[in-house]
Design a protein around this motif. Structure first.
Motif, PDB file in Angstrom:
ATOM      1  N   VAL A 175      -8.909   8.067  -1.783  1.00  0.00           N
ATOM      2  CA  VAL A 175     -10.070   6.914  -1.795  1.00  0.00           C
ATOM      3  C   VAL A 175      -9.884   6.176  -0.574  1.00  0.00           C
ATOM      4  N   LEU A 176      -8.682   5.917   0.015  1.00  0.00           N
ATOM      5  CA  LEU A 176      -8.403   4.879   1.169  1.00  0.00           C
ATOM      6  C   LEU A 176      -8.862   5.531   2.397  1.00  0.00           C
ATOM      7  N   ASP A 177      -9.368   6.925   2.349  1.00  0.00           N
ATOM      8  CA  ASP A 177      -9.409   7.397   3.726  1.00  0.00           C
ATOM      9  C   ASP A 177     -11.219   7.632   3.630  1.00  0.00           C
ATOM     10  N   VAL A 178     -11.685   7.126   2.664  1.00  0.00           N
ATOM     11  CA  VAL A 178     -12.970   7.076   2.283  1.00  0.00           C
ATOM     12  C   VAL A 178     -13.625   5.676   2.832  1.00  0.00           C
ATOM     13  N   PRO A 179     -14.583   5.775   4.233  1.00  0.00           N
ATOM     14  CA  PRO A 179     -14.874   4.744   4.803  1.00  0.00           C
ATOM     15  C   PRO A 179     -15.368   3.387   3.910  1.00  0.00           C
ATOM     16  N   ARG A 180     -16.105   3.705   3.037  1.00  0.00           N
ATOM     17  CA  ARG A 180     -16.632   2.545   1.981  1.00  0.00           C
ATOM     18  C   ARG A 180     -15.502   1.748   1.366  1.00  0.00           C
ATOM     19  N   TRP A 181     -14.634   2.621   0.796  1.00  0.00           N
ATOM     20  CA  TRP A 181     -13.453   2.026  -0.006  1.00  0.00           C
ATOM     21  C   TRP A 181     -12.451   1.415   0.934  1.00  0.00           C
ATOM     22  N   ALA A 182     -12.200   2.206   1.936  1.00  0.00           N
ATOM     23  CA  ALA A 182     -11.068   1.642   2.841  1.00  0.00           C
ATOM     24  C   ALA A 182     -11.807   0.250   3.345  1.00  0.00           C
ATOM     25  N   ARG A 238       0.776  -1.302  -0.086  1.00  0.00           N
ATOM     26  CA  ARG A 238       0.019   0.010  -0.107  1.00  0.00           C
ATOM     27  C   ARG A 238       0.900   1.352   0.086  1.00  0.00           C
ATOM     28  N   ASP A 239       1.958   1.077   0.781  1.00  0.00           N
ATOM     29  CA  ASP A 239       2.850   2.339   0.834  1.00  0.00           C
ATOM     30  C   ASP A 239       3.833   2.715  -0.350  1.00  0.00           C
ATOM     31  N   ALA A 240       3.836   1.734  -1.230  1.00  0.00           N
ATOM     32  CA  ALA A 240       4.435   1.883  -2.510  1.00  0.00           C
ATOM     33  C   ALA A 240       3.717   1.844  -3.805  1.00  0.00           C
ATOM     34  N   MET A 241       2.625   2.220  -3.708  1.00  0.00           N
ATOM     35  CA  MET A 241       1.622   2.457  -4.797  1.00  0.00           C
ATOM     36  C   MET A 241       2.252   3.485  -5.754  1.00  0.00           C
ATOM     37  N   LEU A 242       2.182   3.350  -7.092  1.00  0.00           N
ATOM     38  CA  LEU A 242       2.387   4.441  -8.096  1.00  0.00           C
ATOM     39  C   LEU A 242       1.462   4.738  -9.294  1.00  0.00           C
ATOM     40  N   ASP A 299      -1.324  10.602  -5.267  1.00  0.00           N
ATOM     41  CA  ASP A 299      -1.780  11.560  -4.271  1.00  0.00           C
ATOM     42  C   ASP A 299      -2.911  10.862  -3.549  1.00  0.00           C
ATOM     43  N   GLY A 300      -3.037   9.575  -3.347  1.00  0.00           N
ATOM     44  CA  GLY A 300      -4.218   8.752  -2.773  1.00  0.00           C
ATOM     45  C   GLY A 300      -5.343   8.860  -3.581  1.00  0.00           C
ATOM     46  N   ALA A 301      -5.416   9.236  -5.020  1.00  0.00           N
ATOM     47  CA  ALA A 301      -6.778   9.394  -5.640  1.00  0.00           C
ATOM     48  C   ALA A 301      -6.888   8.063  -6.570  1.00  0.00           C
ATOM     49  N   MET A 302      -7.924   7.657  -6.754  1.00  0.00           N
ATOM     50  CA  MET A 302      -8.431   6.664  -7.652  1.00  0.00           C
ATOM     51  C   MET A 302      -9.157   7.295  -8.859  1.00  0.00           C
ATOM     52  N   ILE A 303      -9.266   6.669 -10.192  1.00  0.00           N
ATOM     53  CA  ILE A 303     -10.049   6.970 -11.103  1.00  0.00           C
ATOM     54  C   ILE A 303     -10.702   5.564 -11.584  1.00  0.00           C
ATOM     55  N   HIS A 304     -12.045   5.534 -11.473  1.00  0.00           N
ATOM     56  CA  HIS A 304     -12.700   4.256 -11.819  1.00  0.00           C
ATOM     57  C   HIS A 304     -14.092   4.537 -12.613  1.00  0.00           C
ATOM     58  N   ALA A 305     -14.513   3.305 -12.929  1.00  0.00           N
ATOM     59  CA  ALA A 305     -16.223   3.360 -13.397  1.00  0.00           C
ATOM     60  C   ALA A 305     -16.837   2.664 -12.506  1.00  0.00           C
ATOM     61  N   GLU A 306     -17.924   3.414 -11.822  1.00  0.00           N
ATOM     62  CA  GLU A 306     -18.350   2.606 -10.423  1.00  0.00           C
ATOM     63  C   GLU A 306     -19.492   1.645 -10.802  1.00  0.00           C
TER      64      GLU A 306
END
Length: 206
Positions: A186-193, A140-144, A167-174
């Protein structure tokens, strides 16, 4: 001839600095820069730099898709495509939108971005589980940028994939009725975390 420093300055550091200067000039002490270089982090290898550049390109392509509609089953190596409806998927309020919408689902988006960025060297299957298995684990701490982020829950193992944008962001088609979007931190958002199942980095087949 240079005058001698008073004796009491020898203990204050001035004399030591003078002696070090003389020794450096005479080549008796290794250059300070050499010591610093020895302790420096090794420079990234060419494969590492190439992988990072590829990932950035994946993220750039994903960013360019923001605003494209979600279509269940949509997206292939050529880009957005018509989706379809399958069971409960592709419907919104009982209406089948999938077969009338040109867009991406989550794995269709990652498939396209990685295929285009790699000039066809990396062609992922249009299936989240297969994409997970085709990729190498990333801490997790090495994501690029470009890495794939997977999500799971007890009733739906590996049900979703997004593209890490940095920068902690995700692009997706939900889901049906939404468009490709960017989620900050994204990993600070409870649903996704709570559903985070790990990050992976695709690699060529073989």
């Amino acid at each position: 001839m240079e005058s001698q420093l008073p004796h009491h300055e020898d203990g204050s550091g001035v004399g030591r600095r003078r002696m070090l200067g003389i020794a450096l000039g005479a080549g008796l002490v290794p250059a300070l820069g050499a010591s610093a270089a020895a302790n420096a982090e090794p420079a990234p290898s060419e494969p590492d730099m190439a992988a990072a550049a590829l990932g950035r390109r994946v993220a750039e392509i994903a960013t360019a898709q923001i605003g494209v509609p979600y279509a269940w089953g949509g997206g292939d190596r050529l880009g957005a495509s018509y989706g379809f409806c399958d069971g409960e998927n592709g419907y919104l309020d009982g209406v089948c939108l999938g077969e009338n919408t040109v867009g991406y689902d989550c794995s269709g988006l990652s498939l396209y971005c990685w295929y285009l960025a790699s000039h066809g060297r990396i062609e992922l299957a249009h299936y989240t589980v297969a994409q997970f298995n085709r990729s190498a684990e990333v801490p997790r701490d090495a994501m690029l940028p470009g890495d794939l982020i997977f999500f799971s829950r007890p009733d739906a193992i590996l049900h979703h994939v997004g593209i890490y944008a940095g920068d902690g962001a995700m692009i997706h088609a939900e889901r049906t009725g939404t468009v490709v979007a960017r989620v900050e931190k994204v990993l600070d958002v409870p649903r996704w975390a709570d559903e985070f199942a790990g990050a992976r980095r695709p690699h060529p087949a073989g």
